[in-house]
Design an enzyme around this catalytic site. Structure first.
Site, PDB file in Angstrom:
ATOM      1  N   TYR A 135      17.817 -57.555  59.030  1.00 32.43           N
ATOM      2  CA  TYR A 135      16.534 -56.678  58.683  1.00 32.43           C
ATOM      3  C   TYR A 135      16.371 -55.585  59.299  1.00 32.43           C
ATOM      4  O   TYR A 135      15.887 -55.487  60.429  1.00 32.43           O
ATOM      5  CB  TYR A 135      15.426 -57.740  58.491  1.00 32.43           C
ATOM      6  CG  TYR A 135      14.281 -57.246  57.854  1.00 32.43           C
ATOM      7  CD1 TYR A 135      14.030 -56.439  57.090  1.00 32.43           C
ATOM      8  CD2 TYR A 135      12.875 -58.114  58.205  1.00 32.43           C
ATOM      9  CE1 TYR A 135      12.851 -55.991  56.409  1.00 32.43           C
ATOM     10  CE2 TYR A 135      11.908 -57.606  57.521  1.00 32.43           C
ATOM     11  CZ  TYR A 135      11.820 -56.642  56.749  1.00 32.43           C
ATOM     12  OH  TYR A 135      10.723 -56.026  56.087  1.00 32.43           O
ATOM     13  N   LYS A 164      18.897 -56.710  54.646  1.00 35.81           N
ATOM     14  CA  LYS A 164      17.666 -56.542  53.937  1.00 35.81           C
ATOM     15  C   LYS A 164      17.470 -54.855  54.414  1.00 35.81           C
ATOM     16  O   LYS A 164      17.473 -54.682  55.874  1.00 35.81           O
ATOM     17  CB  LYS A 164      16.459 -57.343  54.206  1.00 35.81           C
ATOM     18  CG  LYS A 164      15.308 -56.672  53.395  1.00 35.81           C
ATOM     19  CD  LYS A 164      14.109 -57.683  53.992  1.00 35.81           C
ATOM     20  CE  LYS A 164      12.783 -56.995  52.999  1.00 35.81           C
ATOM     21  NZ  LYS A 164      11.514 -58.062  53.726  1.00 35.81           N
TER      22      LYS A 164
END
Length: 295
Positions: A135, A164
């Protein structure tokens, strides 16, 4: 694990009486995401105020979410810790309670170099067999990882299998897609970039928006994947003002205000976060009335 589509983010309700986590209302939040037909649920991200929970609260929210979801969709547990030891501890706990995946963002006081970041993720991967979503969220975590470096980790650290991207730069997503020949799944983490990201090849969209606007994010995702470009643009621009608003106003405060507007008060955010101002609350109310009249 093959995860795609809309990954819904629950907020963490707090009791107005004692300030503790309100698990009865957490169940309602999760039920709302199910009604919105999300494809996975990601607990304990920024929308869930994970950084403001005690260790025991964090564990209880993670465990409750896994048990309540009960394998109806995959559960992703967010991990963002200053130390590798604490991140490893939470990764192990996520595995023990039956989570399906962990989403790891490097949270730092000191600026970490790529070798330190690599070893951080490698240590987490070695501690648990759970799939790891890398992420990148520089605005919150203070670290900005390049597409090249994140792909290096995916290719060289077991269990790291998807990304992400929340930097707000659409070129990052183009680079991830191009450099990986479209083989590495990546997810959009910027609400107001949803249309661009999905058209750039994103496998899904991580968002708290379904908490308040139901299936509309799902409709947008489906329209893009089905090549219905005009419909996708129309759906996106219907949502755009709202998506931009909840990010700029603070996800936790905005979503909790929205629940109250829609008749399900779940408490406010935890200090130092503050509730929306009355002006912002009314702005959100107007947007939701308009959006929900479209469904």
């Amino acid at each position: 694990m093959n995860v795609s589509g809309i990954i819904g983010y629950p907020v963490t309700p707090f009791s107005d009486v004692n300030g503790h986590v309100d698990f009865e209302n957490l169940a309602q939040v999760i039920d709302t995401l199910f009604s919105a037909e999300v494809d996975a649920i990601a607990a304990l991200g920024s929308a869930g105020e994970a950084a403001y929970l005690t260790e025991i609260e964090w564990q209880k929210v993670a465990e409750y979410t896994v048990k309540y979801v009960n394998s109806r969709v995959p559960v992703v547990i967010g991990i963002a810790e200053l130390t590798t030891a604490q991140a490893v501890k939470r990764a192990k706990y996520a595995y023990e309670i039956g989570a399906d995946m962990i989403m790891v963002s490097p949270f730092s006081y000191y600026q970490l170099d790529e070798d330190e970041l690599f070893r951080h993720y490698e240590s987490i991967s070695n501690a648990t067999p759970l799939p790891i979503m890398i992420y990148n969220n520089p605005a919150t975590c203070g670290i900005d990882m390049s597409p090249q470096f994140m792909l290096k980790m995916v290719n060289n650290i077991k269990n790291t299998c998807m990304i992400k991207e929340s930097s707000g730069d659409i070129q990052r997503m183009h680079k991830i897609y191009n450099l990986s020949n479209g083989q590495i799944p990546f997810f959009n983490g910027c609400n107001h970039m949803a249309l661009e990201a999905l058209n750039a090849g994103a496998s899904g969209w991580c968002t708290a928006a379904p908490c308040l606007i139901g299936k509309q994010p799902k409709y947008l995702f489906d329209a893009v994947k089905q090549g219905e470009n005009e419909k996708a643009r129309e759906l996106f621009y219907q949502q755009y003002e709202f998506l931009e608003f909840i990010v700029h106003s603070g996800l936790a405060a905005a979503v909790k205000s929205g629940f109250s507007i829609q008749g399900t008060p779940i408490g406010g955010p935890r200090k130092p976060l503050l509730p929306l101002t009355e002006f912002s609350h009314q702005q959100l109310k107007t947007m939701l009335l308009k959006l929900n009249s479209l469904t």
